[in-house]
Design an enzyme around this catalytic site. Structure first.
Site, PDB file in Angstrom:
ATOM      1  CG  HIS A 185      -0.235  -0.078   2.717  1.00 38.77           C
ATOM      2  ND1 HIS A 185      -0.125  -1.236   3.374  1.00 38.77           N
ATOM      3  CD2 HIS A 185       0.409   0.807   3.253  1.00 38.77           C
ATOM      4  CE1 HIS A 185       0.391  -0.778   4.505  1.00 38.77           C
ATOM      5  NE2 HIS A 185       0.873   0.630   4.361  1.00 38.77           N
TER       6      HIS A 185
HETATM    7  C1  T46 Z   1       2.788   0.627   6.905  1.00 41.01           C
HETATM    8  C2  T46 Z   1       3.647  -0.750   7.244  1.00 41.01           C
HETATM    9  C3  T46 Z   1       5.136  -0.445   7.305  1.00 41.01           C
HETATM   10  C4  T46 Z   1      -4.423  -0.702  13.333  1.00 41.01           C
HETATM   11  O1  T46 Z   1      -5.701  -0.817  13.824  1.00 41.01           O
HETATM   12  N1  T46 Z   1      -3.616   0.371  13.756  1.00 41.01           N
HETATM   13  C5  T46 Z   1      -2.423   0.553  13.390  1.00 41.01           C
HETATM   14  O2  T46 Z   1      -1.790   1.620  13.794  1.00 41.01           O
HETATM   15  C6  T46 Z   1      -1.765  -0.284  12.290  1.00 41.01           C
HETATM   16  C7  T46 Z   1      -0.351   0.194  11.660  1.00 41.01           C
HETATM   17  C8  T46 Z   1      -2.826  -1.060  11.829  1.00 41.01           C
HETATM   18  N2  T46 Z   1      -3.890  -1.550  12.228  1.00 41.01           N
HETATM   19  C9  T46 Z   1      -4.911  -2.640  11.705  1.00 41.01           C
HETATM   20  C10 T46 Z   1      -5.083  -2.397  10.278  1.00 41.01           C
HETATM   21  C11 T46 Z   1      -5.280  -3.808   9.897  1.00 41.01           C
HETATM   22  O3  T46 Z   1      -6.444  -4.534  10.331  1.00 41.01           O
HETATM   23  O4  T46 Z   1      -3.728  -3.825  11.863  1.00 41.01           O
HETATM   24  C12 T46 Z   1      -4.339  -4.504  10.788  1.00 41.01           C
HETATM   25  C13 T46 Z   1      -3.155  -4.777   9.991  1.00 41.01           C
HETATM   26  O5  T46 Z   1      -2.564  -3.593   9.234  1.00 41.01           O
HETATM   27  P1  T46 Z   1      -1.987  -3.656   7.768  1.00 41.01           P
HETATM   28  O6  T46 Z   1      -2.375  -4.909   7.198  1.00 41.01           O
HETATM   29  O7  T46 Z   1      -2.157  -2.311   7.316  1.00 41.01           O
HETATM   30  O8  T46 Z   1      -0.309  -3.933   8.160  1.00 41.01           O
HETATM   31  P2  T46 Z   1       0.817  -3.842   7.252  1.00 41.01           P
HETATM   32  O9  T46 Z   1       1.966  -4.621   7.773  1.00 41.01           O
HETATM   33  O10 T46 Z   1       0.723  -4.394   5.949  1.00 41.01           O
HETATM   34  O11 T46 Z   1       1.219  -2.476   7.210  1.00 41.01           O
HETATM   35  C14 T46 Z   1       1.685  -1.427   8.353  1.00 41.01           C
HETATM   36  C15 T46 Z   1       1.175  -0.033   8.320  1.00 41.01           C
HETATM   37  O12 T46 Z   1      -0.380  -0.348   8.292  1.00 41.01           O
HETATM   38  C16 T46 Z   1       1.470   0.853   7.312  1.00 41.01           C
HETATM   39  O13 T46 Z   1       0.967   2.028   7.732  1.00 41.01           O
HETATM   40  O14 T46 Z   1       3.351   1.584   6.409  1.00 41.01           O
HETATM   41  O15 T46 Z   1       2.923  -1.396   8.315  1.00 41.01           O
END
Ligand code: T46
Length: 136
Positions: free
Chosen positions: A52
């Site tokens: 993303h």
């Molecule tokens: C990024 C990379 C480096 C939350 O509720 N609060 C938070 O602060 C974050 C970061 C995530 N979430 C929830 C949203 C999703 O349901 O945790 C779940 C997993 O998040 P996501 O799929 O976005 O995780 P990554 O590892 O793909 O990405 C993360 C960050 O979301 C993003 O901002 O830059 O790490």
């Protein structure tokens, strides 16, 4: 916000007891106010996370334990990989950068310092939408 990625080498206060790194908001090393901290660990082998971009978020990524690779695609389509494999290495990512985190070692703990509270509306999760936003 202009898209920007920069590798940072943190200053370590090392002595014969070991290493200590101190990070402060609005410093040369963390050029924003840290409003949120999260960390990624216990990743499934072979997994690729991220996939993303953010519209305005500024973040610094640090692999506190183990190692992982961050692949960044800039708005012009140029892709670069950054290996984070020691706690004195950081990666600053700002603005419209497509990021993928991969090649996590089993013991990897990826710490992220973020400039804003969690806001799903700041995410661009579709690659085609990212390219469109970049004017490609
Ligand atoms: C990024 C990379 C480096 C939350 O509720 N609060 C938070 O602060 C974050 C970061 C995530 N979430 C929830 C949203 C999703 O349901 O945790 C779940 C997993 O998040 P996501 O799929 O976005 O995780 P990554 O590892 O793909 O990405 C993360 C960050 O979301 C993003 O901002 O830059 O790490």
């Amino acid at each position: 916000m202009k898209a920007f990625v920069n590798q940072i080498n943190f200053t370590s206060h090392g002595d014969n007891r070991g290493q200590l790194i101190a990070l402060e908001s609005f410093s040369a090393q963390i050029p924003f106010d840290v409003k949120r901290v999260y960390y990624i660990f216990d990743t499934t082998p072979g997994t690729v996370r991220g996939k993303h971009a953010h519209k305005a978020l500024r973040q610094v990524l640090i692999c506190l334990s183990g190692a992982c690779t961050i692949e960044c695609e800039m708005p012009d389509g140029v892709r670069n990989e950054y290996r984070l494999d020691w706690p004195d290495k950081g990666l600053l990512i700002e603005g419209l950068v497509w990021r993928e985190m991969k090649d996590f070692s089993k013991d990897a703990v990826l710490l992220v310092l973020a400039s804003e509270h969690y806001d799903e509306t700041d995410y661009i999760r579709e690659y085609d939408a990212f390219r469109k936003e970049c004017g490609r």
